[in-house]
Design a protein around this motif. Structure first.
Motif, PDB file in Angstrom:
ATOM      1  N   LEU A 190      21.403  21.774  10.628  1.00 50.49           N
ATOM      2  CA  LEU A 190      21.760  22.795   9.643  1.00 50.49           C
ATOM      3  C   LEU A 190      23.262  23.051   9.564  1.00 50.49           C
ATOM      4  N   ARG A 191      23.976  22.849  10.683  1.00 45.78           N
ATOM      5  CA  ARG A 191      25.435  22.998  10.748  1.00 45.78           C
ATOM      6  C   ARG A 191      25.924  24.396  10.380  1.00 45.78           C
ATOM      7  N   ARG A 192      25.064  25.371  10.528  1.00 46.04           N
ATOM      8  CA  ARG A 192      25.425  26.770  10.300  1.00 46.04           C
ATOM      9  C   ARG A 192      24.772  27.607  11.379  1.00 46.04           C
ATOM     10  N   ALA A 193      25.508  28.592  11.880  1.00 47.52           N
ATOM     11  CA  ALA A 193      25.071  29.329  13.068  1.00 47.52           C
ATOM     12  C   ALA A 193      23.805  30.147  12.813  1.00 47.52           C
ATOM     13  N   LEU A 194      23.816  30.988  11.783  1.00 46.34           N
ATOM     14  CA  LEU A 194      22.682  31.893  11.583  1.00 46.34           C
ATOM     15  C   LEU A 194      21.392  31.163  11.216  1.00 46.34           C
ATOM     16  N   PRO A 195      21.411  30.212  10.275  1.00 48.50           N
ATOM     17  CA  PRO A 195      20.168  29.469  10.012  1.00 48.50           C
ATOM     18  C   PRO A 195      19.677  28.712  11.238  1.00 48.50           C
ATOM     19  N   ALA A 196      20.588  28.126  12.009  1.00 49.43           N
ATOM     20  CA  ALA A 196      20.179  27.412  13.215  1.00 49.43           C
ATOM     21  C   ALA A 196      19.566  28.365  14.232  1.00 49.43           C
ATOM     22  N   LEU A 197      20.138  29.567  14.341  1.00 51.75           N
ATOM     23  CA  LEU A 197      19.571  30.586  15.242  1.00 51.75           C
ATOM     24  C   LEU A 197      18.136  30.887  14.851  1.00 51.75           C
ATOM     25  N   ALA A 198      17.899  31.115  13.557  1.00 50.65           N
ATOM     26  CA  ALA A 198      16.564  31.482  13.098  1.00 50.65           C
ATOM     27  C   ALA A 198      15.568  30.347  13.293  1.00 50.65           C
ATOM     28  N   VAL A 199      15.959  29.128  12.916  1.00 51.93           N
ATOM     29  CA  VAL A 199      15.037  27.999  13.001  1.00 51.93           C
ATOM     30  C   VAL A 199      14.730  27.651  14.448  1.00 51.93           C
ATOM     31  N   ALA A 200      15.758  27.618  15.301  1.00 49.98           N
ATOM     32  CA  ALA A 200      15.539  27.267  16.707  1.00 49.98           C
ATOM     33  C   ALA A 200      14.686  28.318  17.403  1.00 49.98           C
ATOM     34  N   GLY A 201      14.994  29.589  17.178  1.00 50.10           N
ATOM     35  CA  GLY A 201      14.185  30.645  17.783  1.00 50.10           C
ATOM     36  C   GLY A 201      12.744  30.598  17.312  1.00 50.10           C
ATOM     37  N   ALA A 202      12.544  30.320  16.021  1.00 48.62           N
ATOM     38  CA  ALA A 202      11.188  30.224  15.489  1.00 48.62           C
ATOM     39  C   ALA A 202      10.441  29.036  16.082  1.00 48.62           C
ATOM     40  N   ALA A 203      11.128  27.904  16.272  1.00 50.50           N
ATOM     41  CA  ALA A 203      10.480  26.727  16.857  1.00 50.50           C
ATOM     42  C   ALA A 203      10.015  27.005  18.279  1.00 50.50           C
ATOM     43  N   ALA A 204      10.868  27.653  19.068  1.00 51.34           N
ATOM     44  CA  ALA A 204      10.480  27.998  20.439  1.00 51.34           C
ATOM     45  C   ALA A 204       9.342  29.013  20.439  1.00 51.34           C
ATOM     46  N   LEU A 205       9.374  29.948  19.496  1.00 52.98           N
ATOM     47  CA  LEU A 205       8.312  30.948  19.419  1.00 52.98           C
ATOM     48  C   LEU A 205       6.985  30.306  19.037  1.00 52.98           C
ATOM     49  N   VAL A 206       7.012  29.369  18.086  1.00 54.20           N
ATOM     50  CA  VAL A 206       5.784  28.695  17.675  1.00 54.20           C
ATOM     51  C   VAL A 206       5.187  27.920  18.850  1.00 54.20           C
ATOM     52  N   LEU A 207       6.045  27.206  19.592  1.00 52.07           N
ATOM     53  CA  LEU A 207       5.532  26.485  20.757  1.00 52.07           C
ATOM     54  C   LEU A 207       4.958  27.452  21.772  1.00 52.07           C
ATOM     55  N   ARG A 208       5.634  28.570  21.973  1.00 51.20           N
ATOM     56  CA  ARG A 208       5.131  29.575  22.923  1.00 51.20           C
ATOM     57  C   ARG A 208       3.777  30.117  22.476  1.00 51.20           C
ATOM     58  N   MET A 209       3.620  30.413  21.191  1.00 51.40           N
ATOM     59  CA  MET A 209       2.383  30.988  20.708  1.00 51.40           C
ATOM     60  C   MET A 209       1.252  29.956  20.683  1.00 51.40           C
ATOM     61  N   CYS A 210       1.609  28.686  20.463  1.00 55.61           N
ATOM     62  CA  CYS A 210       0.589  27.631  20.379  1.00 55.61           C
ATOM     63  C   CYS A 210       0.372  26.928  21.710  1.00 55.61           C
ATOM     64  N   LEU A 211       1.038  27.389  22.746  1.00 53.62           N
ATOM     65  CA  LEU A 211       0.963  26.692  24.020  1.00 53.62           C
ATOM     66  C   LEU A 211      -0.457  26.638  24.549  1.00 53.62           C
ATOM     67  N   ARG A 212      -1.188  27.737  24.410  1.00 51.69           N
ATOM     68  CA  ARG A 212      -2.563  27.750  24.898  1.00 51.69           C
ATOM     69  C   ARG A 212      -3.414  26.715  24.164  1.00 51.69           C
TER      70      ARG A 212
END
Length: 256
Positions: A190-212
């Motif tokens: 993305l090469r932009r701080a705020l969009p990268a923050l949102a996408v990366a945090g969401a990706a980690a959250l999705v993995l966390r929620m789908c881990l089970r």
């Protein structure tokens, strides 16, 4: 002596790069250190003070007044949840501050035109971040596992709960590595701080929620905590390796 040095590359460049990275991300390092010390201290309080208090109260009348912040089960559950979601914060930081901000400002390309290649730049950043993150998360996983195993007799908990299953072993450091890789990939793409923050945090959250959902099918061929935990750890490490590979592939295209 001079023949041992790479031509055109100043001596001491790599140590200077490491010092620059540590100085640049010192606030994040201090925040992570404070988090590790705070959680480790709370876990030791559970083991040294709260759990013995509850055992004593179970054998005799006790007039101790419990609150939400002093109840052993509540504290342990809160710490488990905090450790489960810590990788989301790591991913957001990696996407925004570690990678995205430097690409957005043009600092990264300036560095690439000097003595540091893009691949070495990314490797230095990932290594400088991974070492303290792995050390801290491994320490917290070790302390959490020891406290939970020693004091589970006074805890209303079960190893199949995510707040116990995730931080009780190497799955926690594996999730932190995945979060770091996801942040790097989001920042590079993305090469932009705020969009990268949102996408990366969401990706980690999705993995966390789908881990089970990822490790639940393994309960057929595997039983018990450690077989399932190690299998889930292997799956997350494989994902982290794939995301890291993708990050370097995106970097090659960006730097071309």
């Amino acid at each position: 002596m001079t023949s041992a040095l790479a031509p055109g590359r100043p001596a001491g460049r790599r140590p200077a790069t490491r010092r620059t990275l540590l100085r640049l991300h010192r606030p994040a390092l201090l925040a992570w250190t404070a988090f590790v010390l705070l959680v480790a201290g709370a876990l030791l309080w559970v083991h040294q003070s709260a759990a013995p208090r509850d055992r004593a109260c179970a054998t005799r009348w006790c007039a101790y007044s419990y609150t939400a912040f002093t109840d052993t089960g509540n504290v342990m559950n809160f710490l488990g949840d905090a450790l489960c979601y810590a990788p989301c914060a790591v991913a957001a930081w990696a996407g925004a501050a570690l990678i995205g901000r430097e690409l957005e400002s043009g600092t990264a390309r300036l560095v690439w035109t000097q003595a540091v290649t893009p691949a070495r730049w990314l490797t230095a950043k990932l290594t400088a971040a991974a070492l303290p993150l792995l050390a801290g998360s491994a320490l917290l996983a070790l302390v959490f596992g020891q406290v939970w195993s020693a004091d589970q007799d006074v805890l209303v908990t079960n190893w199949t709960w995510d707040r116990v299953f995730v931080p009780r072993g190497p799955l926690l450091p594996a999730l932190v590595l995945f979060a770091l890789a996801a942040g790097a990939l989001a920042g590079l793409a993305l090469r932009r701080a705020l969009p990268a923050l949102a996408v990366a945090g969401a990706a980690a959250l999705v993995l966390r929620m789908c881990l089970r959902d990822l490790w639940q099918p393994l309960r057929g061929p595997r039983t018990g905590f450690w077989p399932l935990h190690l299998a889930a750890t292997g799956m997350v490490l494989a994902l982290a390796a794939a995301v890291t590979t993708a990050a370097y592939a995106v970097l090659r295209r960006r730097a071309a």
